[in-house]
Design a protein around this motif. Structure first.
Motif, PDB file in Angstrom:
ATOM      1  N   THR A 217      17.540  13.321  -5.023  1.00  0.00           N
ATOM      2  CA  THR A 217      18.652  12.398  -4.923  1.00  0.00           C
ATOM      3  C   THR A 217      18.854  12.049  -3.461  1.00  0.00           C
ATOM      4  OG1 THR A 217      19.648  13.415  -6.855  1.00  0.00           O
ATOM      5  CG2 THR A 217      21.075  12.076  -5.500  1.00  0.00           C
ATOM      6  N   HIS A 218      18.968  10.753  -3.169  1.00  0.00           N
ATOM      7  CA  HIS A 218      19.130  10.306  -1.796  1.00  0.00           C
ATOM      8  C   HIS A 218      20.435   9.561  -1.645  1.00  0.00           C
ATOM      9  CE1 HIS A 218      14.880  11.205  -0.997  1.00  0.00           C
ATOM     10  NE2 HIS A 218      14.684  10.763  -2.215  1.00  0.00           N
TER      11      HIS A 218
ATOM     12  N   GLY B 202      10.110   9.291  -4.089  1.00  0.00           N
ATOM     13  CA  GLY B 202      10.076   9.747  -2.715  1.00  0.00           C
ATOM     14  C   GLY B 202      10.697   8.759  -1.738  1.00  0.00           C
ATOM     15  N   MET B 203      10.880   9.267  -0.525  1.00  0.00           N
ATOM     16  CA  MET B 203      11.530   8.518   0.539  1.00  0.00           C
ATOM     17  C   MET B 203      10.758   7.246   0.880  1.00  0.00           C
ATOM     18  SD  MET B 203      14.170   9.265   2.429  1.00  0.00           S
ATOM     19  CE  MET B 203      14.578  10.493   3.650  1.00  0.00           C
ATOM     20  N   ALA B 204       9.424   7.318   0.865  1.00  0.00           N
ATOM     21  CA  ALA B 204       8.609   6.180   1.297  1.00  0.00           C
ATOM     22  C   ALA B 204       8.867   4.964   0.426  1.00  0.00           C
ATOM     23  CB  ALA B 204       7.132   6.563   1.248  1.00  0.00           C
ATOM     24  N   ALA B 205       9.019   5.195  -0.862  1.00  0.00           N
ATOM     25  CA  ALA B 205       9.250   4.082  -1.786  1.00  0.00           C
ATOM     26  C   ALA B 205      10.587   3.420  -1.489  1.00  0.00           C
ATOM     27  CB  ALA B 205       9.222   4.585  -3.224  1.00  0.00           C
ATOM     28  N   ILE B 206      11.578   4.246  -1.124  1.00  0.00           N
ATOM     29  CA  ILE B 206      12.892   3.679  -0.812  1.00  0.00           C
ATOM     30  C   ILE B 206      12.799   2.845   0.456  1.00  0.00           C
ATOM     31  CG2 ILE B 206      15.252   4.244  -0.157  1.00  0.00           C
ATOM     32  CD1 ILE B 206      14.988   6.757  -1.852  1.00  0.00           C
TER      33      ILE B 206
ATOM     34  N   GLU C 184      15.954  -3.891  -6.778  1.00  0.00           N
ATOM     35  CA  GLU C 184      14.679  -3.204  -6.636  1.00  0.00           C
ATOM     36  C   GLU C 184      14.908  -1.696  -6.584  1.00  0.00           C
ATOM     37  OE1 GLU C 184      12.362  -5.110  -3.616  1.00  0.00           O
ATOM     38  OE2 GLU C 184      10.814  -3.564  -3.759  1.00  0.00           O
ATOM     39  N   LEU C 185      15.990  -1.301  -5.906  1.00  0.00           N
ATOM     40  CA  LEU C 185      16.333   0.121  -5.855  1.00  0.00           C
ATOM     41  C   LEU C 185      16.609   0.643  -7.257  1.00  0.00           C
ATOM     42  CD1 LEU C 185      18.719   0.702  -2.815  1.00  0.00           C
ATOM     43  CD2 LEU C 185      16.426   1.616  -3.160  1.00  0.00           C
ATOM     44  N   ARG C 186      17.300  -0.184  -8.040  1.00  0.00           N
ATOM     45  CA  ARG C 186      17.633   0.251  -9.400  1.00  0.00           C
ATOM     46  C   ARG C 186      16.375   0.511 -10.206  1.00  0.00           C
ATOM     47  NH1 ARG C 186      21.958  -3.774  -9.091  1.00  0.00           N
ATOM     48  NH2 ARG C 186      23.924  -2.652  -8.942  1.00  0.00           N
TER      49      ARG C 186
ATOM     50  N   GLU D 213       0.833  -1.197   0.000  1.00  0.00           N
ATOM     51  CA  GLU D 213       0.000   0.000   0.000  1.00  0.00           C
ATOM     52  C   GLU D 213       0.865   1.244   0.000  1.00  0.00           C
ATOM     53  OE1 GLU D 213      -3.740  -1.918   2.338  1.00  0.00           O
ATOM     54  OE2 GLU D 213      -2.673  -0.254   3.286  1.00  0.00           O
ATOM     55  N   GLY D 214       1.908   1.156   0.793  1.00  0.00           N
ATOM     56  CA  GLY D 214       2.824   2.290   0.869  1.00  0.00           C
ATOM     57  C   GLY D 214       3.379   2.627  -0.499  1.00  0.00           C
TER      58      GLY D 214
END
Lengths: 696, 121
Positions: free
Chosen positions: A149-150, A213-217, A173-175, A136-137
């Motif tokens: 950029t993080h 966004g941060m949440a996805a990371i 997955e990050l990629r 859901e997130g």
């Protein structure tokens, strides 16, 4: 899925049976927690499966009942008769909700039961923990977010593998989220003897640019969020576009790998900062590598962003560009006047301004010209269709291969090139390429090939049309030319001269007139068109091997760089792109050659044309003349002038109707003082003189 | 070669749903009705990943995960547990037992495949 629904329905009925009997047992033994667990499981399964098969209303209804039983199980509530009664009643409601046609469904009853259970469930709702699913997130994060950029340091616990987690999959997955630079840090891997191969010693530094966004990371790491040490920082975008990228030292301090004091100390050493820090053992090689990766990444991302801005384009009406080119032309003329005036006044300040204007005008000219440049590919693609249709019509098998479609040419040139090119390609298919049977007999592949290519060559574009057909029959051309009285029967002609004959008006060797060609209104028109573009056309052919037609066209028709020369009181312009050098011609030189129009240039003989004589200008030749030596196709020819004035930005103006077809002149231009200078076509001039000499 | 996934659940419909989704995505699926059945089937079937419910008769999900992890040949196998939002403590237990991740019921097929990609690649 309907089949699956049916399975669920059967299962639900079974579960409801089980639930009913459990409830009845529970009524007798309200303290039996096993029975409570059993009831809970049944409800739980009904809810979970129900939701998956689209019974959302059912799931919502069962949810509160389930919560109540969960609390009973935890000892938060006691089994009461009321609960048993209500649950039994809800069994009937559930049954009716699951049934295919909603038979016996009582909405009023459902609502009542629901309210009752909700009340009981809420009494101590603070323990009810609402945990959202990780997916859901992710869904929420899908909404548009700016690119950020993080910087992530992902340091898993050593026992990561024991939970069946593969960290590489997480990195993958990050990629998927965005542009990633990942550096693996290996400095914590112990010596081989102490290493437990089932442990994870590596940690990773990741720089990621994403719009999620941060949440996805964070979602990527959700399964191991308490099984790893995760630091995520946002790298602030550089405020100004032109600002320099962050220095390596700054990045290291920002990451907390190095203290500012250590950094200052290292900076004092006057070496590459990374090397110093590694040498002193302050940080590992990996840490520096990862900081460098960050620097690189940020630079690249910003570069891409800039590139994106640059590559955006606007559409402008062609007319506007034409007007702009005209204006630039006028501007160039005015600039020439300014330069001339400045030279006459001998005022240094004015000269400076004039030079500045000259430089700017030249830049303006080049930029404006480049706007008009288009890739020739648009014309090429049109021919593919023509070749296909025409070869089918003539029963031939022909493939067209194009090359250099990206070659840029002035828009006007491209537009006016279409017809001549079309004609040449038709000729190839009709005359050049043989029928498949004839090709096979000659040992060639059945399919003929036409090779169309474009490339740059100095200030010209060369277009070649090459076919692997029968080649041109010199005998046939010769015979036809004699028939038409173009040449004398006993004339000795080179192949090149014979090929020239096909450009004669009305010339055709075709046995019969086809819809495609043979009427003889062909090559002469092609030549006229190419001439009008100030280009040249050249044919070479090998019998039975094929024919090559080469077109050489100027890049632009509007403004060229020219060499301004003077003969008597007249000015002329030679296209600078073909002028090789200028040398002096003295009386002695002429005498040495016994009056032959040939000059000796570093031991090589170069024929020349005396423009004063050629144009029949008054006055006598000065004792010291200049020769502008031009490179024409494969030979060098000199043009003798009184004096060479210098480079000149030449705005090409067409000559009037009466003079347009004069050979040897390709136009005129206006000089700074308003005088008109004629633009010479050296190739044509040389040809003319050659013919005159031959006749004489 | 297609990867084999074992779905352990006492609910036929959930197993059906998982099987339907995974077969559609090109995986081979083995079904087990509870923890005990799952352990028995693991002995003679090669399994790349396990999706298990937590509430099951005979041997529940937590017990199954513990048993699987203690078997060296399945020490590193990804295990996904199916939980509900009211079972946070169970989730913690499951993680402690060695579960790789979890899916909250009810879930959609895409969510299941998303998690699969995350832990199985």
């Amino acid at each position: 899925m309907d089949n699956a629904k049916e399975i669920f329905r059967e299962e639900a009925y079974e579960l409801l049976e089980e639930l009913s009997s459990t409830l009845l047992e529970l009524e007798q033994q309200p303290d039996d927690l096993d029975l409570v667990g059993k009831a809970f499981r049944a409800l739980h399964t009904i809810k979970g499966s129900g939701a998956m098969f689209g019974f959302d209303e059912l799931a919502g209804f069962v949810h509160d009942i389930e919560t109540v039983f969960d609390r009973i199980r935890d000892g938060g509530l006691q089994v009461t008769k009321k609960i048993i009664d209500l649950t039994l009643a809800s069994c009937d409601v559930i049954k009716s909700m699951v049934s295919p046609d909603g038979e016996g469904f009582n909405a009023e009853l459902q609502k009542q039961i629901s309210e009752q259970f909700a009340l009981m469930a809420e009494e101590k709702a603070d323990t009810g923990d609402e945990e959202s699913s990780p997916e859901e997130g992710t869904e929420n994060a899908e909404s548009e977010k700016p690119l950020t950029t993080h910087r992530i340091r992902f340091r898993p616990e050593k026992d990561l593998f024991l939970s069946g987690t593969n960290p590489l999959l997480l990195l993958n997955e990050l990629r998927d989220l965005g542009d990633c630079s990942i550096t693996g840090q290996t400095d914590e891997i112990p010596p081989f003897a102490e290493m437990d191969p089932e442990n994870c010693y590596t940690y990773w530094d990741i720089i990621i640019t994403t719009d999620r966004g941060m949440a996805a990371i964070k979602d990527v790491f959700i399964f191991i969020e308490d099984g790893c040490n995760l630091e995520i920082d946002t790298i602030k975008p550089e405020t100004e576009d032109g600002a320099e990228s962050k220095k390596l030292g700054e990045i290291l301090v920002e990451r907390g790998d190095v203290t500012p004091q250590t950094l200052d100390h290292a900076l004092g050493a006057q070496k590459k900062i990374g090397e110093v820090l590694v040498e002193t053992g302050t940080v590992g090689v990996g840490i520096v590598a990862s900081a460098l990766a960050e620097q690189e990444h940020v630079k690249r991302v910003q570069g891409e962003r800039k590139q994106f801005e640059v590559s955006s384009s606007i559409r402008v009406a062609a007319g506007k560009v034409d007007t702009l080119v005209d204006l630039v032309g006028e501007m160039v003329t005015v600039q020439a006047r300014l330069t001339q005036t400045a030279a006459r006044e001998k005022n240094p300040e004015l000269t400076m301004i004039a030079e500045e204007v000259e430089r700017l005008t030249a830049e303006l000219r080049d930029n404006t010209m480049s706007i008009r440049m288009l890739p020739i590919g648009t014309t090429f693609s049109k021919f593919k269709r023509v070749v296909r249709d025409l070869s089918a019509e003539l029963g031939k098998d022909v493939a067209l291969i194009t090359e250099g479609a990206e070659t840029e040419l002035d828009k006007t040139v491209i537009e006016r090139l279409g017809d001549p090119l079309m004609h040449l390609i038709r000729n190839c298919i009709d005359h050049g390429i043989e029928p498949p049977e004839a090709r096979e007999a000659a040992g060639k592949p059945r399919q003929g090939t036409i090779y169309l290519s474009a490339s740059h060559s100095g200030a010209h574009v060369v277009i070649q049309i090459d076919d692997d057909g029968a080649g041109m029959n010199t005998e046939a051309i010769r015979g036809r030319a004699i028939e038409r009285d173009l040449i004398k029967p006993d004339a000795v002609l080179s192949d090149k001269e014979i090929f020239e004959l096909v450009f004669a008006p009305g010339f055709s060797t075709a046995q019969k007139v086809t819809s495609v060609s043979g009427r003889g209104v062909g090559m002469d028109v092609v030549r006229q068109n190419i001439d009008a573009l100030r280009g040249t056309i050249d044919i070479s052919s090998d019998k039975s091997k094929g024919t090559t037609v080469t077109l050489k066209l100027p890049l632009t028709l509007a403004i060229i760089d020219g060499l301004l020369v003077q003969v008597a009181s007249s000015y002329y312009v030679l296209p600078l792109s073909i002028v090789e050098e200028c040398i002096e011609l003295s009386r002695e030189d002429i005498e040495e050659m016994h009056g032959k129009q040939v000059a000796k240039v570093r031991g090589e003989l170069v024929p020349y044309v005396c423009l004063r004589e050629h144009f029949s200008l008054d006055g006598s030749r000065p004792s010291l003349e200049q020769i502008a030596i031009c490179e024409l196709d494969d030979q060098r020819v000199g043009f003798v002038v009184d004096s060479v004035i210098g480079g000149h930005q030449t705005v090409i103006k067409n000559l009037g109707k009466m003079y347009r077809n004069i050979d040897g002149l390709s136009g005129a231009t206006i000089l700074g003082d308003g005088t008109v200078a004629l633009i010479l076509d050296p190739g044509k001039l040389a040809q003319q003189v050659e013919q005159q000499v031959a006749v004489a | 070669m297609a990867k084999t996934i074992m779905t352990v659940d006492d609910s036929t419909s959930v197993r059906q749903m998982v099987k339907f989704t995974l077969s559609g995505a090109g995986y081979d699926v083995v079904e087990a009705v509870d923890g005990r059945d799952a352990l028995a089937k693991l002995q003679n079937t090669h399994v790349d990943m396990m999706i298990t419910d937590l509430n099951m008769p005979n041997l529940d999900g937590i017990g199954l995960i513990r048993a699987v992890r203690s078997d060296t040949s399945h020490k590193f196998m990804p295990i996904i547990m199916l939980t509900t939002e009211s079972q946070d403590t169970k989730k913690q237990d499951g993680k402690a037992a060695g579960a790789t991740g979890w899916i909250v019921k009810p879930f959609k097929p895409e969510q299941l495949l998303g998690v699969l990609k995350k832990v199985l690649g």
